[in-house]
Design an enzyme around this catalytic site. Sequence first.
Site, PDB file in Angstrom:
ATOM      1  N   ILE A 210     -20.275  27.716  17.225  1.00  0.00           N
ATOM      2  CA  ILE A 210     -21.053  27.537  15.991  1.00  0.00           C
ATOM      3  C   ILE A 210     -22.537  27.837  16.177  1.00  0.00           C
ATOM      4  O   ILE A 210     -23.294  27.850  15.207  1.00  0.00           O
ATOM      5  CB  ILE A 210     -20.885  26.116  15.409  1.00  0.00           C
ATOM      6  CG1 ILE A 210     -21.286  25.043  16.440  1.00  0.00           C
ATOM      7  CG2 ILE A 210     -19.466  25.897  14.908  1.00  0.00           C
ATOM      8  CD1 ILE A 210     -21.268  23.624  15.879  1.00  0.00           C
ATOM      9  N   GLY A 211     -22.970  28.081  17.413  1.00  0.00           N
ATOM     10  CA  GLY A 211     -24.387  28.387  17.590  1.00  0.00           C
ATOM     11  C   GLY A 211     -24.721  28.653  19.047  1.00  0.00           C
ATOM     12  O   GLY A 211     -23.925  28.411  19.956  1.00  0.00           O
ATOM     13  N   GLY A 216     -27.605  27.032  26.195  1.00  0.00           N
ATOM     14  CA  GLY A 216     -26.239  27.526  26.192  1.00  0.00           C
ATOM     15  C   GLY A 216     -25.635  27.547  24.805  1.00  0.00           C
ATOM     16  O   GLY A 216     -26.332  27.396  23.801  1.00  0.00           O
ATOM     17  N   ASP A 217     -24.321  27.730  24.756  1.00  0.00           N
ATOM     18  CA  ASP A 217     -23.611  27.844  23.492  1.00  0.00           C
ATOM     19  C   ASP A 217     -23.245  26.469  22.951  1.00  0.00           C
ATOM     20  O   ASP A 217     -23.071  25.507  23.707  1.00  0.00           O
ATOM     21  CB  ASP A 217     -22.337  28.674  23.688  1.00  0.00           C
ATOM     22  CG  ASP A 217     -22.650  30.107  24.105  1.00  0.00           C
ATOM     23  OD1 ASP A 217     -23.761  30.568  23.793  1.00  0.00           O
ATOM     24  OD2 ASP A 217     -21.790  30.742  24.747  1.00  0.00           O
ATOM     25  N   VAL A 218     -23.105  26.396  21.617  1.00  0.00           N
ATOM     26  CA  VAL A 218     -22.723  25.151  20.953  1.00  0.00           C
ATOM     27  C   VAL A 218     -21.400  25.380  20.231  1.00  0.00           C
ATOM     28  O   VAL A 218     -21.242  26.361  19.492  1.00  0.00           O
ATOM     29  CB  VAL A 218     -23.802  24.692  19.949  1.00  0.00           C
ATOM     30  CG1 VAL A 218     -23.389  23.357  19.320  1.00  0.00           C
ATOM     31  CG2 VAL A 218     -25.157  24.566  20.629  1.00  0.00           C
ATOM     32  N   LYS A 231     -22.471  21.041  23.336  1.00  0.00           N
ATOM     33  CA  LYS A 231     -23.462  21.982  23.860  1.00  0.00           C
ATOM     34  C   LYS A 231     -23.115  22.254  25.308  1.00  0.00           C
ATOM     35  O   LYS A 231     -23.114  21.351  26.145  1.00  0.00           O
ATOM     36  CB  LYS A 231     -24.872  21.400  23.733  1.00  0.00           C
ATOM     37  CG  LYS A 231     -25.974  22.388  24.109  1.00  0.00           C
ATOM     38  CD  LYS A 231     -27.351  21.740  24.087  1.00  0.00           C
ATOM     39  CE  LYS A 231     -27.823  21.409  22.703  1.00  0.00           C
ATOM     40  NZ  LYS A 231     -29.249  20.976  22.712  1.00  0.00           N
ATOM     41  N   ASP A 322     -41.043  19.746  19.574  1.00  0.00           N
ATOM     42  CA  ASP A 322     -40.450  20.950  18.975  1.00  0.00           C
ATOM     43  C   ASP A 322     -39.905  20.639  17.597  1.00  0.00           C
ATOM     44  O   ASP A 322     -38.815  21.083  17.231  1.00  0.00           O
ATOM     45  CB  ASP A 322     -39.346  21.488  19.898  1.00  0.00           C
ATOM     46  CG  ASP A 322     -38.961  22.931  19.561  1.00  0.00           C
ATOM     47  OD1 ASP A 322     -39.742  23.606  18.859  1.00  0.00           O
ATOM     48  OD2 ASP A 322     -37.892  23.377  19.996  1.00  0.00           O
ATOM     49  N   ARG A 326     -35.637  24.074  11.836  1.00  0.00           N
ATOM     50  CA  ARG A 326     -34.464  24.582  12.574  1.00  0.00           C
ATOM     51  C   ARG A 326     -33.845  23.508  13.458  1.00  0.00           C
ATOM     52  O   ARG A 326     -32.685  23.614  13.852  1.00  0.00           O
ATOM     53  CB  ARG A 326     -34.864  25.795  13.428  1.00  0.00           C
ATOM     54  CG  ARG A 326     -35.875  25.465  14.498  1.00  0.00           C
ATOM     55  CD  ARG A 326     -36.327  26.671  15.306  1.00  0.00           C
ATOM     56  NE  ARG A 326     -37.437  26.290  16.185  1.00  0.00           N
ATOM     57  CZ  ARG A 326     -38.705  26.290  15.822  1.00  0.00           C
ATOM     58  NH1 ARG A 326     -39.035  26.675  14.592  1.00  0.00           N
ATOM     59  NH2 ARG A 326     -39.663  25.912  16.654  1.00  0.00           N
ATOM     60  N   ASN A 327     -34.627  22.465  13.776  1.00  0.00           N
ATOM     61  CA  ASN A 327     -34.125  21.380  14.617  1.00  0.00           C
ATOM     62  C   ASN A 327     -33.767  20.122  13.831  1.00  0.00           C
ATOM     63  O   ASN A 327     -33.617  19.050  14.405  1.00  0.00           O
ATOM     64  CB  ASN A 327     -35.141  21.049  15.714  1.00  0.00           C
ATOM     65  CG  ASN A 327     -35.197  22.130  16.775  1.00  0.00           C
ATOM     66  OD1 ASN A 327     -34.198  22.795  17.034  1.00  0.00           O
ATOM     67  ND2 ASN A 327     -36.355  22.320  17.373  1.00  0.00           N
ATOM     68  N   ASP A 340     -32.273  18.213  19.048  1.00  0.00           N
ATOM     69  CA  ASP A 340     -32.895  19.058  20.073  1.00  0.00           C
ATOM     70  C   ASP A 340     -34.026  18.346  20.796  1.00  0.00           C
ATOM     71  O   ASP A 340     -35.199  18.513  20.484  1.00  0.00           O
ATOM     72  CB  ASP A 340     -33.400  20.370  19.477  1.00  0.00           C
ATOM     73  CG  ASP A 340     -33.457  21.465  20.541  1.00  0.00           C
ATOM     74  OD1 ASP A 340     -33.639  21.123  21.720  1.00  0.00           O
ATOM     75  OD2 ASP A 340     -33.307  22.641  20.202  1.00  0.00           O
TER      76      ASP A 340
END
Length: 456
Positions: A210-211, A216-218, A231, A322, A326-327, A340
């Site tokens: 999904i992301g 790394g990948d989620v 994650k 951050d 987006r977070n 995040d």
Amino acid sequence: MTMPMDQNHQQHQEAWSRGTQVVANYNFEGSSPDDLPFKKGDVLTIVQPTKDPNWYKGKNESGKEGMVPATYVQKRKEVHLQAMPWYHGKISREEAEALLNDFREEGDFLVRDSVHFQGDYTLSIYFEGMVDHYRIIAKHNKLEVDGGDCLFDNLIQLVEHYQNDADGLCTKLIRALPKKGDSFGAVRIQDFEAGGWVIQKKDLQEIELIGRGEFGDVYKGLYKNQFVAVKQLKDQDRAAQAFLKEASVMTSLRHPNLVQLIGVVLGDTIRLVTEFMGKGNLVEYLRSRGRSVIQKKDQIDFATDTCAAMEYLESKKLVHRDLAARNILINENNTAKVSDFGLAKYGDYSTEGGKFPIKWTAPEALKNNNFSNKSDMWSYGILLWELYSFGRVPYPRIPLADVVMHVEKGYRMEAPEGCPKQIYSLMLRAWNLNPAERPTFKEALQELQNLRSTTV
């Protein structure tokens, strides 16, 4: 309702209050309809104590309630960073030698990032009038001194070993040369196990990608009949400690507007398992739906949810670093949650190097690396602008390289179309060049709650 107990067994150090999370150490089948059956590794939440100190009323992750025997479970513990005063980060070989030659004590040492091998470290030791340098190799989630026979989980374990035994080095490590300023830390894998945060891989099913994130990948996954986000660490050798630091921060946080850590899968591939947020991040949510779907009530709800989470972090003196739309993640109930924590750290601090999102970062953080809850407030002002502009990129029409110059000369973005005056006023105060003049999240939350109560 009774249960056999070892008289010498101390069931827990303190009474557990409502909302305390506990993890099961054993399977419990239950012996009456009032009991809540569970399996080893299940996470339960205490609903209330009972008159019998050996039993609590609890609920499982599906919401089912029942009686829980205290001796079968343990309270989940926070995972803390272990201090590494001898870790100097990104300094050169020459700088390391200059520092050690200033003191000229046999066995003085420091650890630094490798100049030539990204992700590795260098151990520098003063011995017999010279500084010897040893490469520390990161490999398969372990560390080893080049030419040595021992593998270590982290730098702390490695340093402790060579403090007790030279084991091939020129000398035992005798005195750490501490770094001035920053305090670094490392995470010990066994602390996640002792704290009740480890999930077995066999209990976790990964369904779909999904992301993609920094580490790394989620994936969307399934754990104990509930959807979760997984994650997955992409580069074991170089990022394991940073990945685990994010997890360690999350073990200390519990708030309805923060994405919650469910657990950590250890092994060849490290995975962070968190609650699943079905509607994705706030930027994509805003852009894909727009003004025809998203109402003023939704906007003030998202703004207030985010501020509530940040007020909680502020109360714990935790700096996010951050904060951006987006977070922020949205769940099926339209609740916004901050996510995040890869850059998060406790207290006001400086950090060397690193790349930060310029359009969201406060001027004092960009120029001097001075991050604080007040620099988070600057970022929150940018997030509000994103929210009320339905996901536009901040500072439109201004080249990225010119943003800081414009801001320092007094430029501020105009209010987005339809933005309430109170919200734009909060943005402008968040963008005060003097951090002390910016509102606290506690102050901002009160304003937003008042505004929400009158928004329809």
